[in-house]
Scaffold this motif. Structure first.
Motif, PDB file in Angstrom:
ATOM      1  N   ASN A   1       0.668  -1.164  -0.086  1.00 43.41           N
ATOM      2  CA  ASN A   1      -0.113  -0.021   0.010  1.00 43.41           C
ATOM      3  C   ASN A   1       0.758   1.220  -0.060  1.00 43.41           C
ATOM      4  OD1 ASN A   1      -2.338  -1.593   0.091  1.00 43.41           O
ATOM      5  ND2 ASN A   1      -2.618  -1.279   2.358  1.00 43.41           N
ATOM      6  N   VAL A   2       1.824   1.182   0.811  1.00 41.65           N
ATOM      7  CA  VAL A   2       2.750   2.433   0.769  1.00 41.65           C
ATOM      8  C   VAL A   2       3.548   2.600  -0.303  1.00 41.65           C
ATOM      9  CG1 VAL A   2       4.930   1.521   1.863  1.00 41.65           C
ATOM     10  CG2 VAL A   2       4.252   3.677   2.438  1.00 41.65           C
ATOM     11  N   LEU A   3       3.982   1.660  -1.215  1.00 42.83           N
ATOM     12  CA  LEU A   3       4.636   1.788  -2.507  1.00 42.83           C
ATOM     13  C   LEU A   3       3.722   2.134  -3.261  1.00 42.83           C
ATOM     14  CD1 LEU A   3       6.589  -1.865  -2.876  1.00 42.83           C
ATOM     15  CD2 LEU A   3       7.541   0.342  -1.664  1.00 42.83           C
ATOM     16  N   LYS A   4       2.459   1.924  -3.507  1.00 39.86           N
ATOM     17  CA  LYS A   4       1.416   2.460  -4.490  1.00 39.86           C
ATOM     18  C   LYS A   4       1.436   4.236  -4.109  1.00 39.86           C
ATOM     19  CE  LYS A   4      -1.242  -1.735  -4.857  1.00 39.86           C
ATOM     20  NZ  LYS A   4      -2.413  -2.316  -4.785  1.00 39.86           N
ATOM     21  N   THR A   5       1.098   4.229  -2.736  1.00 38.45           N
ATOM     22  CA  THR A   5       1.154   5.846  -2.214  1.00 38.45           C
ATOM     23  C   THR A   5       2.289   6.601  -2.771  1.00 38.45           C
ATOM     24  OG1 THR A   5      -0.315   5.375  -0.634  1.00 38.45           O
ATOM     25  CG2 THR A   5       0.855   7.291  -0.420  1.00 38.45           C
ATOM     26  N   ILE A   6       3.544   5.980  -2.402  1.00 39.70           N
ATOM     27  CA  ILE A   6       4.713   6.957  -2.730  1.00 39.70           C
ATOM     28  C   ILE A   6       5.079   7.019  -4.332  1.00 39.70           C
ATOM     29  CG2 ILE A   6       5.699   6.235  -0.567  1.00 39.70           C
ATOM     30  CD1 ILE A   6       7.613   4.476  -2.139  1.00 39.70           C
ATOM     31  N   GLN A   7       4.557   5.838  -4.957  1.00 40.31           N
ATOM     32  CA  GLN A   7       4.575   6.318  -6.549  1.00 40.31           C
ATOM     33  C   GLN A   7       3.832   7.112  -7.178  1.00 40.31           C
ATOM     34  OE1 GLN A   7       3.666   2.950  -9.211  1.00 40.31           O
ATOM     35  NE2 GLN A   7       5.004   3.588 -10.767  1.00 40.31           N
ATOM     36  N   TYR A   8       2.656   7.479  -6.474  1.00 37.55           N
ATOM     37  CA  TYR A   8       1.567   8.451  -6.907  1.00 37.55           C
ATOM     38  C   TYR A   8       2.102   9.905  -6.298  1.00 37.55           C
ATOM     39  CZ  TYR A   8      -2.420  11.610  -6.826  1.00 37.55           C
ATOM     40  OH  TYR A   8      -3.291  12.465  -7.044  1.00 37.55           O
ATOM     41  N   GLN A   9       2.873   9.854  -5.315  1.00 40.69           N
ATOM     42  CA  GLN A   9       3.636  11.244  -4.861  1.00 40.69           C
ATOM     43  C   GLN A   9       4.752  11.432  -5.706  1.00 40.69           C
ATOM     44  OE1 GLN A   9       4.463   9.920  -0.730  1.00 40.69           O
ATOM     45  NE2 GLN A   9       2.401  10.875  -0.186  1.00 40.69           N
ATOM     46  N   ASN A  10       5.561  10.408  -6.225  1.00 39.74           N
ATOM     47  CA  ASN A  10       6.646  10.806  -6.786  1.00 39.74           C
ATOM     48  C   ASN A  10       7.101   9.579  -7.755  1.00 39.74           C
ATOM     49  OD1 ASN A  10       9.574  11.113  -7.482  1.00 39.74           O
ATOM     50  ND2 ASN A  10      10.249  11.588  -5.502  1.00 39.74           N
TER      51      ASN A  10
END
Length: 332
Positions: free
Chosen positions: A26-35
């Motif tokens: 979940n956090v990997l998906k979030t950070i790809q969206y951010q950066n």
């Protein structure tokens, strides 16, 4: 907490990173969206490197020669965000030395480090007293700040009155002899393209013998053409290729990397600089003279980092060669 308790807590964190926990996905998906540079593949590689480092043997060997602070100091950390978890090593140094980390996150990497440190606090709640996230560093005792050459001037101005480590831009280079195997040249591709070349440990320049044949090099790195799947890299490749063509700059191009003769250590995205030498001692002398601007030197010589290993630093590999734990252990 004792030093041993801190070490065992980090060992548990490493074990967590080796799991298939859904919170990691979940956090990997979030950070790809951010950066967009922080793709799941790149970030997972980073997490696996840290998981491998977090063994009891590695951690114990690393800190055994340092003393834990008798009095906890407030250490301000200004973190970079060019590659995933680039500031984690500084945070670990502060935590293991017994001080408190007052962390100013980079806007480029606002999620991954808090995710890991919150997990560490979940494992050992005592760490909660040592970890503080803040937008403004105040009432601190020392500073470790990482940024560009330009931002370093501001860091000097604002933090010069404190004991400090202030890091500037650095780049990495490779010294080729022409005798490298296809496997070694392919491994060099890892040094160039991991994290899309955004880190200070990424090779941005080659020193090559005069009349060096770049064809074997291009053939060996062909598998890295998947970098073009990232639209940000692809856009940078197109942009920098266009500039080279408009300026009639002589260059080699394998359709995902340009190679340009240039004395500068830093090269634009999707571009690799090179410089010829006539004698290898000449190249070694140039590299030695530029040490203050070089993070890693890759090559076959025993004193250089082996091909493919720049993005696998040991815990004892300190940025800019400055022993952070020693700095922290000497604060009074």
């Amino acid at each position: 907490m004792t030093t041993q308790q801190r070490i065992l807590s980090l060992v548990q964190l490493g074990q967590f990173l080796n799991t298939n926990d859904t919170s990691i996905d979940n956090v990997l998906k979030t950070i790809q969206y951010q950066n967009g540079w922080f793709t799941p593949e790149q970030t997972r590689f980073c997490l696996q490197q840290w998981a491998s480092a977090f063994t009891e043997e590695n951690l114990s060997t690393w800190i055994e020669k340092y003393t834990v602070a008798e009095k906890r100091k407030k250490i301000g950390l200004v973190l970079a965000g060019n590659i995933p978890l680039v500031g984690l090593h500084d945070v670990l140094c502060v935590l293991l030395s017994g001080h408190s980390a007052h962390i100013k996150l980079s806007s480029q990497d606002p999620t991954l480090l808090p995710f890991l440190l919150n997990k560490l606090i979940e494992i050992a709640p005592e760490f909660g007293q040592q970890i503080i996230f803040t937008e403004r560093l105040k009432d601190i005792d020392a500073v470790i700040a990482t940024g560009s050459n330009n931002s370093a001037r501001y860091f000097d101005y604002y933090f010069g009155k404190y004991p400090h480590i202030i890091r500037k831009n650095r780049n990495s280079v490779a010294l080729l002899t022409g005798n490298e195997s296809a496997e070694e040249l392919s491994a060099l591709g890892e040094d160039i393209f991991r994290y899309y070349g955004l880190g200070c440990r990424n090779v941005s320049k080659l020193y090559v013998p005069r009349n060096y044949d770049f064809v074997p090099f291009f053939e060996a790195i062909e598998s890295y053409k998947t970098v073009l799947d990232n639209h940000k890299y692809n856009n940078n490749y197109d942009y920098n290729r266009t500039l080279l063509l408009l300026n009639n700059t002589t260059h080699l191009d394998n359709r995902f990397l340009m190679v340009v003769e240039n004395e500068a250590l830093a090269s634009p995205m999707a571009t690799l600089h090179f410089e010829y030498y006539d004698f290898i001692s000449e190249a070694e002398a140039k590299i030695a003279a530029a040490q203050n601007n070089i993070q890693c030197t890759v090559g076959l010589l025993p004193t250089y980092i082996p091909f493919g290993k720049t993005q696998q630093p040991a815990l004892t590999d300190y940025a800019d060669g400055i022993d952070t734990l020693h700095f922290l252990s000497t604060l009074h």
